[in-house]
Design a protein around this motif. Sequence first.
Motif, PDB file in Angstrom:
ATOM      1  N   ALA A 136      -5.717 -73.085-118.764  1.00  0.00           N
ATOM      2  CA  ALA A 136      -5.988 -74.442-118.308  1.00  0.00           C
ATOM      3  C   ALA A 136      -6.655 -74.442-116.942  1.00  0.00           C
ATOM      4  CB  ALA A 136      -4.690 -75.248-118.270  1.00  0.00           C
ATOM      5  N   GLN A 137      -6.155 -73.619-116.032  1.00  0.00           N
ATOM      6  CA  GLN A 137      -6.738 -73.572-114.691  1.00  0.00           C
ATOM      7  C   GLN A 137      -8.158 -73.006-114.717  1.00  0.00           C
ATOM      8  OE1 GLN A 137      -3.604 -72.544-111.409  1.00  0.00           O
ATOM      9  NE2 GLN A 137      -2.835 -71.656-113.322  1.00  0.00           N
ATOM     10  N   GLY A 138      -8.393 -72.014-115.579  1.00  0.00           N
ATOM     11  CA  GLY A 138      -9.733 -71.447-115.674  1.00  0.00           C
ATOM     12  C   GLY A 138     -10.752 -72.460-116.163  1.00  0.00           C
ATOM     13  N   ASN A 180      -1.983 -73.034-108.327  1.00  0.00           N
ATOM     14  CA  ASN A 180      -2.214 -72.087-107.232  1.00  0.00           C
ATOM     15  C   ASN A 180      -3.550 -71.359-107.361  1.00  0.00           C
ATOM     16  OD1 ASN A 180       0.282 -72.812-106.271  1.00  0.00           O
ATOM     17  ND2 ASN A 180       1.305 -70.890-106.787  1.00  0.00           N
ATOM     18  N   LEU A 181      -3.936 -71.019-108.594  1.00  0.00           N
ATOM     19  CA  LEU A 181      -5.221 -70.351-108.778  1.00  0.00           C
ATOM     20  C   LEU A 181      -6.378 -71.260-108.385  1.00  0.00           C
ATOM     21  CD1 LEU A 181      -4.720 -68.468-112.176  1.00  0.00           C
ATOM     22  CD2 LEU A 181      -5.243 -67.414-109.966  1.00  0.00           C
ATOM     23  N   LEU A 182      -6.249 -72.534-108.680  1.00  0.00           N
ATOM     24  CA  LEU A 182      -7.311 -73.473-108.307  1.00  0.00           C
ATOM     25  C   LEU A 182      -7.432 -73.564-106.791  1.00  0.00           C
ATOM     26  CD1 LEU A 182      -6.527 -76.233-110.950  1.00  0.00           C
ATOM     27  CD2 LEU A 182      -8.540 -74.752-110.910  1.00  0.00           C
ATOM     28  N   GLU A 183      -6.290 -73.654-106.103  1.00  0.00           N
ATOM     29  CA  GLU A 183      -6.330 -73.686-104.637  1.00  0.00           C
ATOM     30  C   GLU A 183      -6.930 -72.401-104.079  1.00  0.00           C
ATOM     31  OE1 GLU A 183      -2.881 -76.635-103.091  1.00  0.00           O
ATOM     32  OE2 GLU A 183      -2.195 -74.630-103.661  1.00  0.00           O
ATOM     33  N   LEU A 184      -6.614 -71.264-104.720  1.00  0.00           N
ATOM     34  CA  LEU A 184      -7.169 -69.990-104.277  1.00  0.00           C
ATOM     35  C   LEU A 184      -8.692 -70.005-104.323  1.00  0.00           C
ATOM     36  CD1 LEU A 184      -6.390 -67.030-103.440  1.00  0.00           C
ATOM     37  CD2 LEU A 184      -6.573 -66.448-105.876  1.00  0.00           C
ATOM     38  N   GLY A 242     -11.202 -86.510-111.343  1.00  0.00           N
ATOM     39  CA  GLY A 242     -10.421 -85.289-111.195  1.00  0.00           C
ATOM     40  C   GLY A 242     -10.026 -84.717-112.549  1.00  0.00           C
ATOM     41  N   ALA A 243      -9.261 -83.652-112.513  1.00  0.00           N
ATOM     42  CA  ALA A 243      -8.783 -82.998-113.730  1.00  0.00           C
ATOM     43  C   ALA A 243      -7.258 -82.968-113.694  1.00  0.00           C
ATOM     44  CB  ALA A 243      -9.334 -81.579-113.848  1.00  0.00           C
ATOM     45  N   ALA A 244      -6.640 -83.217-114.839  1.00  0.00           N
ATOM     46  CA  ALA A 244      -5.191 -83.319-114.916  1.00  0.00           C
ATOM     47  C   ALA A 244      -4.636 -82.252-115.846  1.00  0.00           C
ATOM     48  CB  ALA A 244      -4.782 -84.706-115.407  1.00  0.00           C
ATOM     49  N   ILE A 245      -3.791 -81.381-115.320  1.00  0.00           N
ATOM     50  CA  ILE A 245      -3.060 -80.410-116.129  1.00  0.00           C
ATOM     51  C   ILE A 245      -1.631 -80.911-116.249  1.00  0.00           C
ATOM     52  CG2 ILE A 245      -2.214 -78.025-116.288  1.00  0.00           C
ATOM     53  CD1 ILE A 245      -4.650 -77.147-114.646  1.00  0.00           C
ATOM     54  N   VAL A 246      -1.096 -80.918-117.466  1.00  0.00           N
ATOM     55  CA  VAL A 246       0.263 -81.411-117.671  1.00  0.00           C
ATOM     56  C   VAL A 246       1.082 -80.370-118.429  1.00  0.00           C
ATOM     57  CG1 VAL A 246      -0.541 -83.803-117.727  1.00  0.00           C
ATOM     58  CG2 VAL A 246      -0.223 -82.548-119.883  1.00  0.00           C
ATOM     59  N   GLY A 247       2.397 -80.468-118.274  1.00  0.00           N
ATOM     60  CA  GLY A 247       3.320 -79.693-119.081  1.00  0.00           C
ATOM     61  C   GLY A 247       3.845 -80.557-120.207  1.00  0.00           C
ATOM     62  N   LEU A 248       4.004 -79.975-121.396  1.00  0.00           N
ATOM     63  CA  LEU A 248       4.499 -80.745-122.532  1.00  0.00           C
ATOM     64  C   LEU A 248       5.106 -79.839-123.596  1.00  0.00           C
ATOM     65  CD1 LEU A 248       1.939 -79.981-124.367  1.00  0.00           C
ATOM     66  CD2 LEU A 248       0.985 -82.151-123.659  1.00  0.00           C
ATOM     67  N   ASP A 249       5.613 -80.457-124.640  1.00  0.00           N
ATOM     68  CA  ASP A 249       6.174 -79.734-125.782  1.00  0.00           C
ATOM     69  C   ASP A 249       5.072 -79.557-126.816  1.00  0.00           C
ATOM     70  OD1 ASP A 249       7.502 -78.822-128.015  1.00  0.00           O
ATOM     71  OD2 ASP A 249       9.071 -80.341-127.993  1.00  0.00           O
ATOM     72  N   ALA A 250       4.589 -78.331-126.971  1.00  0.00           N
ATOM     73  CA  ALA A 250       3.466 -78.067-127.871  1.00  0.00           C
ATOM     74  C   ALA A 250       3.794 -78.397-129.314  1.00  0.00           C
ATOM     75  CB  ALA A 250       3.051 -76.596-127.762  1.00  0.00           C
ATOM     76  N   ASP A 251       5.049 -78.248-129.700  1.00  0.00           N
ATOM     77  CA  ASP A 251       5.422 -78.505-131.094  1.00  0.00           C
ATOM     78  C   ASP A 251       5.096 -79.935-131.498  1.00  0.00           C
ATOM     79  OD1 ASP A 251       7.027 -75.957-131.845  1.00  0.00           O
ATOM     80  OD2 ASP A 251       7.809 -76.560-129.910  1.00  0.00           O
ATOM     81  N   GLU A 252       5.164 -80.850-130.557  1.00  0.00           N
ATOM     82  CA  GLU A 252       4.915 -82.248-130.875  1.00  0.00           C
ATOM     83  C   GLU A 252       3.437 -82.545-131.022  1.00  0.00           C
ATOM     84  OE1 GLU A 252       7.150 -85.005-128.464  1.00  0.00           O
ATOM     85  OE2 GLU A 252       8.773 -83.562-128.208  1.00  0.00           O
TER      86      GLU A 252
END
Length: 293
Positions: A132-134, A172-176, A200-210
């Motif tokens: 996602a960060q890449g 953290n990789l994006l800030e780097l 901007g770009a939004a990275i989120v955490g979620l339940d992949a099964d859903e």
Amino acid sequence: MSWDPYDPGAEPDFGPGPDPTTVEDPTAPPGIVDPFADPTAVPDVGPDVGPDVGPGFDPGFGPGFGPGFDPGFDPGFGPDEGSDVGPSVGGVPDLPNFDPAQSDPTAVLGNPGAAMDVWQQHTGENACAIGAQGMVLEYLTGQRVSEEQLIDEAASQGWYDANGTAPADVGNLLELHGVPVQQVEGASLEQLEGVLADGGAAIVGLDADEIWAPGHDPGDDTVGDAPGIPGQGANHAVWVTGIDNSDPANPMVVLNDSGHPDGQGLEVPLDEFMGAWQDSGNFLVAAGAPREV
């Protein structure tokens, strides 16, 4: 904050298996053993009926975004096969994807069509947050950094190991690489929409099964921590690239998901997305947003 890993891909124990000294003749009536059969021979069971479906299907979290979705097979998407897998191949559902030609540009928040151009399926173990960060890095800066380099950089800083990426280290990789990042726990849909509206770009955490189960009912999220069952908690990181309101009665959230072979512009109904996102405590990483989220 930490999220429990899961492994729905454990191989079941089918017992000790058949006695290798007796090999049944597949043409014989049931229950009759050919006494002259070569015990070392491999029976001819006809043509291979199962397509090779991929190099591993691993969305990637770890103790945070972790061991990912491992259904116990090698999906095997080879370099010549792409992501068009049909309705269902090897248990991998064919998921819907955003089509700019079928949407109303004035009703789309964000720029999911352009974001699709930088989608990549990650190959590293439990590397969904790396993937996602890449993608976000390339989208915001035009700089493509290989997954291998990003993994090396994250591992050297303690931000990634074989178990994946902890939520606190996502971004953290994006800030780097010079991209400003804001982390928000308990984010609202309005905050997510604001990031998209600001470019901007939004990275989120979620339940992949859903999100990988079309038609999942968010009301079913009461099953606790059973491995591989929706509702157990967040286990995946994705990039939210847009929200398509072309059909106001059925808004769709558009994702670039590096963990699924159909993850390029993956469309998820808004209510299903909200249920899956809630499992991470509505964790949001806003990258490149020009104002406070």
